[in-house]
Design a protein around this motif. Sequence first.
Motif, PDB file in Angstrom:
ATOM      1  N   HIS A  69       1.315  16.624   4.129  1.00 47.46           N
ATOM      2  CA  HIS A  69       1.579  17.215   2.772  1.00 47.46           C
ATOM      3  C   HIS A  69       3.112  17.349   2.821  1.00 47.46           C
ATOM      4  O   HIS A  69       3.721  17.446   1.710  1.00 47.46           O
ATOM      5  CB  HIS A  69       1.129  18.488   2.702  1.00 47.46           C
ATOM      6  N   ARG A  70       3.928  17.020   3.928  1.00 51.95           N
ATOM      7  CA  ARG A  70       5.466  16.913   3.691  1.00 51.95           C
ATOM      8  C   ARG A  70       5.906  15.658   3.230  1.00 51.95           C
ATOM      9  O   ARG A  70       7.038  15.697   3.211  1.00 51.95           O
ATOM     10  CB  ARG A  70       5.918  17.263   5.202  1.00 51.95           C
ATOM     11  N   LEU A  71       5.012  14.633   3.388  1.00 52.17           N
ATOM     12  CA  LEU A  71       5.630  13.421   2.908  1.00 52.17           C
ATOM     13  C   LEU A  71       5.793  13.315   1.543  1.00 52.17           C
ATOM     14  O   LEU A  71       6.555  12.058   1.124  1.00 52.17           O
ATOM     15  CB  LEU A  71       4.732  12.403   3.454  1.00 52.17           C
ATOM     16  N   LYS A  72       5.163  13.980   0.638  1.00 51.44           N
ATOM     17  CA  LYS A  72       5.171  13.443  -0.840  1.00 51.44           C
ATOM     18  C   LYS A  72       6.695  13.483  -1.715  1.00 51.44           C
ATOM     19  O   LYS A  72       6.913  12.279  -2.342  1.00 51.44           O
ATOM     20  CB  LYS A  72       4.271  14.385  -1.532  1.00 51.44           C
ATOM     21  N   HIS A  73       7.321  14.540  -1.109  1.00 50.89           N
ATOM     22  CA  HIS A  73       8.851  14.392  -1.908  1.00 50.89           C
ATOM     23  C   HIS A  73       9.782  13.960  -0.951  1.00 50.89           C
ATOM     24  O   HIS A  73      10.725  14.651  -0.739  1.00 50.89           O
ATOM     25  CB  HIS A  73       9.047  15.714  -2.488  1.00 50.89           C
ATOM     26  N   LYS A  74       9.692  12.657  -0.453  1.00 47.27           N
ATOM     27  CA  LYS A  74      10.576  11.990   0.224  1.00 47.27           C
ATOM     28  C   LYS A  74      11.291  10.821  -0.289  1.00 47.27           C
ATOM     29  O   LYS A  74      11.137  10.839  -1.890  1.00 47.27           O
ATOM     30  CB  LYS A  74      10.142  11.682   1.761  1.00 47.27           C
ATOM     31  N   GLU A  75      12.004  10.011   0.018  1.00 44.36           N
ATOM     32  CA  GLU A  75      12.492   8.909  -0.622  1.00 44.36           C
ATOM     33  C   GLU A  75      11.339   7.943  -1.275  1.00 44.36           C
ATOM     34  O   GLU A  75      11.450   7.322  -2.394  1.00 44.36           O
ATOM     35  CB  GLU A  75      13.267   7.919   0.281  1.00 44.36           C
ATOM     36  N   SER A  76      10.161   8.061  -0.734  1.00 48.63           N
ATOM     37  CA  SER A  76       8.980   7.557  -1.232  1.00 48.63           C
ATOM     38  C   SER A  76       7.872   8.395  -1.045  1.00 48.63           C
ATOM     39  O   SER A  76       8.071   9.534  -0.215  1.00 48.63           O
ATOM     40  CB  SER A  76       8.536   6.093  -0.889  1.00 48.63           C
ATOM     41  N   ASP A  77       6.787   8.385  -1.513  1.00 49.64           N
ATOM     42  CA  ASP A  77       5.465   9.222  -1.011  1.00 49.64           C
ATOM     43  C   ASP A  77       4.991   8.605   0.158  1.00 49.64           C
ATOM     44  O   ASP A  77       4.179   7.737   0.324  1.00 49.64           O
ATOM     45  CB  ASP A  77       4.409   9.073  -2.215  1.00 49.64           C
ATOM     46  N   ARG A  78       5.595   9.030   1.280  1.00 53.31           N
ATOM     47  CA  ARG A  78       5.588   8.178   2.640  1.00 53.31           C
ATOM     48  C   ARG A  78       4.093   8.052   3.313  1.00 53.31           C
ATOM     49  O   ARG A  78       3.980   7.049   3.600  1.00 53.31           O
ATOM     50  CB  ARG A  78       6.544   8.853   3.578  1.00 53.31           C
ATOM     51  N   GLY A  79       3.156   8.901   2.955  1.00 53.39           N
ATOM     52  CA  GLY A  79       1.956   8.894   3.289  1.00 53.39           C
ATOM     53  C   GLY A  79       1.094   7.737   2.694  1.00 53.39           C
ATOM     54  O   GLY A  79       0.636   6.981   3.522  1.00 53.39           O
ATOM     55  N   VAL A  80       1.314   7.735   1.293  1.00 55.83           N
ATOM     56  CA  VAL A  80       0.743   6.534   0.505  1.00 55.83           C
ATOM     57  C   VAL A  80       1.283   5.168   1.096  1.00 55.83           C
ATOM     58  O   VAL A  80       0.609   4.234   1.143  1.00 55.83           O
ATOM     59  CB  VAL A  80       0.823   7.052  -0.834  1.00 55.83           C
ATOM     60  N   VAL A  81       2.726   5.165   1.153  1.00 57.60           N
ATOM     61  CA  VAL A  81       3.487   4.220   1.443  1.00 57.60           C
ATOM     62  C   VAL A  81       3.079   3.559   2.789  1.00 57.60           C
ATOM     63  O   VAL A  81       2.939   2.307   2.909  1.00 57.60           O
ATOM     64  CB  VAL A  81       4.915   4.077   1.191  1.00 57.60           C
ATOM     65  N   ILE A  82       3.102   4.396   3.684  1.00 60.94           N
ATOM     66  CA  ILE A  82       2.710   3.874   5.081  1.00 60.94           C
ATOM     67  C   ILE A  82       1.189   3.315   5.185  1.00 60.94           C
ATOM     68  O   ILE A  82       0.872   2.067   5.753  1.00 60.94           O
ATOM     69  CB  ILE A  82       2.590   4.917   6.009  1.00 60.94           C
ATOM     70  N   GLN A  83       0.624   3.972   4.688  1.00 63.99           N
ATOM     71  CA  GLN A  83      -0.963   3.225   4.408  1.00 63.99           C
ATOM     72  C   GLN A  83      -0.920   1.911   3.743  1.00 63.99           C
ATOM     73  O   GLN A  83      -1.485   1.009   4.315  1.00 63.99           O
ATOM     74  CB  GLN A  83      -1.971   4.197   3.719  1.00 63.99           C
ATOM     75  N   SER A  84      -0.249   1.641   2.862  1.00 62.47           N
ATOM     76  CA  SER A  84      -0.192   0.664   2.245  1.00 62.47           C
ATOM     77  C   SER A  84       0.451  -0.563   2.624  1.00 62.47           C
ATOM     78  O   SER A  84       0.165  -1.693   2.662  1.00 62.47           O
ATOM     79  CB  SER A  84       0.618   0.843   0.713  1.00 62.47           C
ATOM     80  N   ILE A  85       1.539  -0.597   3.403  1.00 63.45           N
ATOM     81  CA  ILE A  85       2.294  -1.276   4.065  1.00 63.45           C
ATOM     82  C   ILE A  85       1.465  -1.733   5.374  1.00 63.45           C
ATOM     83  O   ILE A  85       1.644  -2.892   5.576  1.00 63.45           O
ATOM     84  CB  ILE A  85       3.965  -1.051   4.411  1.00 63.45           C
ATOM     85  N   PHE A  86       1.254  -0.707   5.962  1.00 60.40           N
ATOM     86  CA  PHE A  86       0.625  -1.032   7.313  1.00 60.40           C
ATOM     87  C   PHE A  86      -0.758  -1.997   6.931  1.00 60.40           C
ATOM     88  O   PHE A  86      -1.216  -2.669   7.630  1.00 60.40           O
ATOM     89  CB  PHE A  86      -0.127   0.246   8.046  1.00 60.40           C
ATOM     90  N   LYS A  87      -1.439  -1.571   5.976  1.00 58.30           N
ATOM     91  CA  LYS A  87      -2.628  -2.413   5.644  1.00 58.30           C
ATOM     92  C   LYS A  87      -2.228  -4.037   4.978  1.00 58.30           C
ATOM     93  O   LYS A  87      -2.885  -4.808   5.718  1.00 58.30           O
ATOM     94  CB  LYS A  87      -3.304  -1.943   4.115  1.00 58.30           C
ATOM     95  N   GLU A  88      -0.975  -4.142   4.629  1.00 55.70           N
ATOM     96  CA  GLU A  88      -0.373  -5.565   4.501  1.00 55.70           C
ATOM     97  C   GLU A  88      -0.421  -6.419   5.767  1.00 55.70           C
ATOM     98  O   GLU A  88      -0.582  -7.411   6.003  1.00 55.70           O
ATOM     99  CB  GLU A  88       1.002  -5.662   3.719  1.00 55.70           C
ATOM    100  N   ALA A  89      -0.001  -5.329   6.822  1.00 47.90           N
ATOM    101  CA  ALA A  89       0.020  -5.974   8.334  1.00 47.90           C
ATOM    102  C   ALA A  89      -1.078  -6.057   9.021  1.00 47.90           C
ATOM    103  O   ALA A  89      -1.051  -6.340  10.361  1.00 47.90           O
ATOM    104  CB  ALA A  89       1.126  -5.097   9.159  1.00 47.90           C
ATOM    105  N   GLY A  90      -2.180  -5.692   8.135  1.00 50.94           N
ATOM    106  CA  GLY A  90      -3.413  -5.651   9.038  1.00 50.94           C
ATOM    107  C   GLY A  90      -4.053  -4.578   9.772  1.00 50.94           C
ATOM    108  O   GLY A  90      -5.044  -4.665  10.629  1.00 50.94           O
ATOM    109  N   ILE A  91      -3.328  -3.338   9.747  1.00 54.96           N
ATOM    110  CA  ILE A  91      -3.479  -2.017  10.413  1.00 54.96           C
ATOM    111  C   ILE A  91      -4.145  -1.032   9.583  1.00 54.96           C
ATOM    112  O   ILE A  91      -3.604  -0.921   8.173  1.00 54.96           O
ATOM    113  CB  ILE A  91      -2.063  -1.792  10.999  1.00 54.96           C
TER     114      ILE A  91
END
Length: 414
Positions: A325-347
């Motif tokens: 819950h601490r990640l939404k108001h960062k430079e990006s919505d980091r929780g969602v972004v981490i999930q997305s970019i890691f998926k691109e890398a097969g993770i």
Amino acid sequence: MKKTIGKSNLEGTVTAPGSKSLMQRLIVASLLSRGTAIIHNPAANQDSFHALDCALILGAEVNEDENNSLHIEGGKQAPEYELNVGESGLGMRLFAAVGAMSGYEVKLNGMGSLLERPLTEFEKVFPQLGAQINTTKGKLPALIQGPFTGGSAKLDGSLSSQFLSGLLMALPLAENDTVIEVDSLKSKPYVDMTLEVLDTFGIRTMHKDYQRFTIPGGQAYTPAEVTVEGDWSAGAALLVAGAVASKNGIFVDGLGQKFTQADQAITGALLFAGAKLMNQDGKYRIQAHKLRGFNFDATDCPDLFPALAALAVACDKPSKITGVHRLKHKESDRGVVIQSIFKEAGIRVDLDGDVMTVHPGEVQCCTIDSHNDHRIAMAGALLGLQGGPVTITNAEAVQKSYPEFWDDLEVLMG
């Protein structure tokens, strides 16, 4: 700018950049001092540059000596008050509060993702303390009219401790004493850093269990001479790089311990994961080793999430990181972004309420976007070191906190 990082065996020594969190607080304290403060080893990053610009606009005089130390003469006022804090959330909250100590109308603005980060808590608190802030639907740009007179206020600390830090730095200059009742305070180590800076500059504050803060009014900042220590937030990326990609170990220098930094908690996470980490005469040595899945609560150090997620990829079983819950108001919505970019890398990354679960795996060749988020760009590099290669677009995002990141990584890659 694009950067492509592939599987590597890192070697060598790098020095962590100066802490931008500490640097911005020191700039504000120097601005508010009656006299000249000296800052050694100043952090050179975008957030700090914007803070210096704001200090200059607010009347400070800044000079650099032959040793690259900054001499900041504060205690003045200027008639022009239109401030731009760039993309710094901390800068926005610090300078909003400092602006409310002025008798002038202060215009506060920013750029990029900062325009989506909230100022709503100040809308509630400022009128309780004698000032006004008119935001744009709870966000920047904002008009601020002071000065604070002191008094009593209630503050919700669940979104960010930066609101409290701003008030703690401004209110000692108010005419009257202030008492702030704080509910659900997060990131207490960052408040500790603020209190340590205040103490260094001769300011007295008191608190009871981080729930009731008493700030005597009518105080004066005394200029100090301070050295900016290495940034544990940036150091975390370097230490994780060593843990996942250095057979013989790398050294990370410059990570001090005088001022509290929340992200020093990375050392505990690395040890929980089974990494080989040692402090040798002020240098941290980190070496790749068989890593095990870990559970870690990052609620008070949310900037560690990208590096921790990259570390988890190299572990033997899934790892759980709490505090999403601490990640939404960062430079990006980091929780969602981490999930997305890691998926691109097969993770695979699962988000379940406040918990992120990262499943280990082989990093696939891919291209990911940093989303103009410095810590996401660094996380992309940490993925690439484990496989890939991974190409990071908008890689220049690291300028916000660690401009030398790609150069230092290249040194370690040999």
